[in-house]
Design a protein around this motif. Structure first.
Motif, PDB file in Angstrom:
ATOM      1  N   ILE A   8     -39.983  10.778  14.431  1.00  0.00           N
ATOM      2  CA  ILE A   8     -38.847  10.363  13.613  1.00  0.00           C
ATOM      3  C   ILE A   8     -37.672  10.095  14.547  1.00  0.00           C
ATOM      4  N   LEU A   9     -37.021   8.955  14.352  1.00  0.00           N
ATOM      5  CA  LEU A   9     -35.864   8.586  15.160  1.00  0.00           C
ATOM      6  C   LEU A   9     -34.644   8.470  14.258  1.00  0.00           C
ATOM      7  N   THR A  10     -33.542   9.156  14.632  1.00  0.00           N
ATOM      8  CA  THR A  10     -32.286   9.006  13.906  1.00  0.00           C
ATOM      9  C   THR A  10     -31.330   8.175  14.761  1.00  0.00           C
ATOM     10  N   VAL A  11     -30.570   7.299  14.090  1.00  0.00           N
ATOM     11  CA  VAL A  11     -29.750   6.326  14.815  1.00  0.00           C
ATOM     12  C   VAL A  11     -28.329   6.297  14.262  1.00  0.00           C
ATOM     13  N   CYS A  12     -27.346   6.354  15.160  1.00  0.00           N
ATOM     14  CA  CYS A  12     -25.949   6.088  14.788  1.00  0.00           C
ATOM     15  C   CYS A  12     -25.332   5.222  15.883  1.00  0.00           C
ATOM     16  N   THR A  13     -24.029   5.284  16.050  1.00  0.00           N
ATOM     17  CA  THR A  13     -23.371   4.407  17.022  1.00  0.00           C
ATOM     18  C   THR A  13     -23.343   5.039  18.415  1.00  0.00           C
ATOM     19  N   GLY A  14     -22.562   6.097  18.577  1.00  0.00           N
ATOM     20  CA  GLY A  14     -22.390   6.701  19.895  1.00  0.00           C
ATOM     21  C   GLY A  14     -23.439   7.725  20.277  1.00  0.00           C
ATOM     22  N   ASN A  15     -24.244   8.172  19.284  1.00  0.00           N
ATOM     23  CA  ASN A  15     -25.275   9.191  19.496  1.00  0.00           C
ATOM     24  C   ASN A  15     -24.674  10.515  19.971  1.00  0.00           C
ATOM     25  N   ILE A  16     -23.485  10.837  19.435  1.00  0.00           N
ATOM     26  CA  ILE A  16     -22.863  12.121  19.795  1.00  0.00           C
ATOM     27  C   ILE A  16     -22.349  12.897  18.576  1.00  0.00           C
ATOM     28  N   ALA A  64     -30.837   8.202  18.977  1.00  0.00           N
ATOM     29  CA  ALA A  64     -30.286   7.224  19.921  1.00  0.00           C
ATOM     30  C   ALA A  64     -29.113   6.534  19.250  1.00  0.00           C
ATOM     31  N   GLY A  65     -28.305   5.840  20.061  1.00  0.00           N
ATOM     32  CA  GLY A  65     -27.132   5.156  19.538  1.00  0.00           C
ATOM     33  C   GLY A  65     -27.159   3.669  19.832  1.00  0.00           C
ATOM     34  N   THR A  66     -26.621   2.889  18.911  1.00  0.00           N
ATOM     35  CA  THR A  66     -26.577   1.432  19.109  1.00  0.00           C
ATOM     36  C   THR A  66     -25.571   1.063  20.203  1.00  0.00           C
ATOM     37  N   ARG A  67     -24.552   1.890  20.386  1.00  0.00           N
ATOM     38  CA  ARG A  67     -23.596   1.756  21.491  1.00  0.00           C
ATOM     39  C   ARG A  67     -23.347   3.161  22.036  1.00  0.00           C
ATOM     40  N   ALA A  68     -24.392   3.748  22.562  1.00  0.00           N
ATOM     41  CA  ALA A  68     -24.376   5.168  22.917  1.00  0.00           C
ATOM     42  C   ALA A  68     -23.400   5.490  24.040  1.00  0.00           C
ATOM     43  N   MET A  69     -22.838   6.675  23.953  1.00  0.00           N
ATOM     44  CA  MET A  69     -22.018   7.232  25.033  1.00  0.00           C
ATOM     45  C   MET A  69     -23.000   7.998  25.930  1.00  0.00           C
ATOM     46  N   VAL A  70     -23.774   7.221  26.663  1.00  0.00           N
ATOM     47  CA  VAL A  70     -24.950   7.718  27.381  1.00  0.00           C
ATOM     48  C   VAL A  70     -24.631   8.942  28.237  1.00  0.00           C
ATOM     49  N   GLY A  71     -25.450   9.981  28.039  1.00  0.00           N
ATOM     50  CA  GLY A  71     -25.322  11.215  28.813  1.00  0.00           C
ATOM     51  C   GLY A  71     -24.375  12.238  28.230  1.00  0.00           C
ATOM     52  N   ASP A  72     -23.556  11.849  27.244  1.00  0.00           N
ATOM     53  CA  ASP A  72     -22.601  12.794  26.655  1.00  0.00           C
ATOM     54  C   ASP A  72     -23.316  13.815  25.776  1.00  0.00           C
ATOM     55  N   PRO A  73     -22.755  15.033  25.667  1.00  0.00           N
ATOM     56  CA  PRO A  73     -23.323  16.039  24.764  1.00  0.00           C
ATOM     57  C   PRO A  73     -22.887  15.773  23.320  1.00  0.00           C
ATOM     58  N   ILE A  74     -23.426  16.550  22.404  1.00  0.00           N
ATOM     59  CA  ILE A  74     -22.984  16.490  21.007  1.00  0.00           C
ATOM     60  C   ILE A  74     -21.512  16.895  20.950  1.00  0.00           C
ATOM     61  N   GLY A  93     -29.723  25.263  13.581  1.00  0.00           N
ATOM     62  CA  GLY A  93     -30.299  24.464  14.659  1.00  0.00           C
ATOM     63  C   GLY A  93     -29.650  24.802  15.993  1.00  0.00           C
ATOM     64  N   THR A  94     -30.114  24.171  17.049  1.00  0.00           N
ATOM     65  CA  THR A  94     -29.525  24.375  18.373  1.00  0.00           C
ATOM     66  C   THR A  94     -29.007  23.032  18.889  1.00  0.00           C
ATOM     67  N   ALA A  95     -27.832  23.074  19.503  1.00  0.00           N
ATOM     68  CA  ALA A  95     -27.201  21.835  19.989  1.00  0.00           C
ATOM     69  C   ALA A  95     -27.280  21.697  21.501  1.00  0.00           C
ATOM     70  N   GLY A  96     -27.747  22.717  22.190  1.00  0.00           N
ATOM     71  CA  GLY A  96     -27.779  22.703  23.652  1.00  0.00           C
ATOM     72  C   GLY A  96     -28.791  21.724  24.219  1.00  0.00           C
ATOM     73  N   GLY A  97     -28.522  21.273  25.436  1.00  0.00           N
ATOM     74  CA  GLY A  97     -29.467  20.416  26.149  1.00  0.00           C
ATOM     75  C   GLY A  97     -29.540  18.994  25.638  1.00  0.00           C
ATOM     76  N   PHE A  98     -28.550  18.582  24.857  1.00  0.00           N
ATOM     77  CA  PHE A  98     -28.574  17.234  24.302  1.00  0.00           C
ATOM     78  C   PHE A  98     -27.806  16.274  25.201  1.00  0.00           C
ATOM     79  N   ALA A  99     -28.321  15.057  25.352  1.00  0.00           N
ATOM     80  CA  ALA A  99     -27.619  13.988  26.074  1.00  0.00           C
ATOM     81  C   ALA A  99     -27.828  12.683  25.314  1.00  0.00           C
ATOM     82  N   ALA A 100     -26.731  12.014  24.982  1.00  0.00           N
ATOM     83  CA  ALA A 100     -26.807  10.765  24.229  1.00  0.00           C
ATOM     84  C   ALA A 100     -27.603   9.709  24.999  1.00  0.00           C
ATOM     85  N   ARG A 101     -28.321   8.866  24.260  1.00  0.00           N
ATOM     86  CA  ARG A 101     -29.077   7.788  24.901  1.00  0.00           C
ATOM     87  C   ARG A 101     -28.946   6.500  24.089  1.00  0.00           C
ATOM     88  N   GLN A 102     -29.102   5.404  24.792  1.00  0.00           N
ATOM     89  CA  GLN A 102     -28.963   4.069  24.211  1.00  0.00           C
ATOM     90  C   GLN A 102     -30.259   3.670  23.487  1.00  0.00           C
TER      91      GLN A 102
END
Length: 197
Positions: A9-17, A44-54, A67-76
């Motif tokens: 399952i893939l969830t998609v928004c703009t910045g992915n943060i 993933a994000g359509t205009r992701a802030m690549v590498g940024d955390p939540i 849930g857990t938010a750690g270890g997340f990095a935004a991707r394009q």
């Protein structure tokens, strides 16, 4: 019983943060309780802030629901990421349109998350046999086509009811609105999964 190939399952928004990471982490946590190892939820994000955390206020929402938010990095978002997904859940109709522009073949497995939740509610009402699925993976891989077949029965009264508001750069009240729009859809998807497992 674990599925040899997880349902992706893939969830998609703009910045992915903000939005899609909340959906990713809460769906993954909930589905892991239903059937450990059977699902892989990513975002993933359509205009992701690549590498940024939540974003911190989004992370608070993830923690609030267990849930857990750690270890997340935004991707394009890329065509390759899309091709790997069994179900694509976008945060707005605009994001869904951007997915279609990237790969029109994904039409029958791409939905806004709020729209998808309403479709599952329609399927549950129409289903005469709410017994657990014998093959959970097969059921989930067929689910997008089944959901798409009832799209006309799950139309929103207002088009904005398909969308989850973007809280980025706004105050806590906008994050609260995001939570109010997103959480019910996530809970509906998890409830559907639990009843079918």
């Amino acid at each position: 019983m674990e599925s040899p190939t997880p349902i992706r399952i893939l969830t998609v928004c703009t910045g992915n943060i903000c939005r899609s990471p909340v959906a990713e982490r809460l769906l993954q946590a909930g589905l892991d309780q239903v059937l450990p190892g059977a699902f892989q939820v990513r975002s993933a994000g359509t205009r992701a802030m690549v590498g940024d955390p939540i974003q911190p206020l989004s992370a608070d929402i993830v923690h609030l629901y267990g849930g857990t938010a750690g270890g997340f990095a935004a991707r394009q978002l890329t065509p390759k990421i899309l091709r790997e997904a069994d179900v694509v859940l976008t945060m707005t109709s605009m994001h869904r349109g951007e997915v279609m522009q990237m790969d029109a073949s994904l039409l029958r497995r791409t939905f806004t998350i709020r729209e998808f939740a309403r479709m599952l509610e329609v399927l549950e009402k129409r289903d005469d046999s709410p017994a657990p699925a014998a093959d959970m993976a097969a059921m989930w891989r067929e689910l997008p086509a089944r959901a798409a077949s009832v799209r006309h029965l799950a139309m929103a009264e207002d088009a904005s009811d398909n969308d989850v508001v973007d809280p980025y750069g706004r105050g806590p009240e906008r994050y609260q609105q995001m939570e109010d729009e997103l959480a019910p859809a996530i809970l509906t998807i998890l409830r559907f999964a639990r009843r079918r497992s």
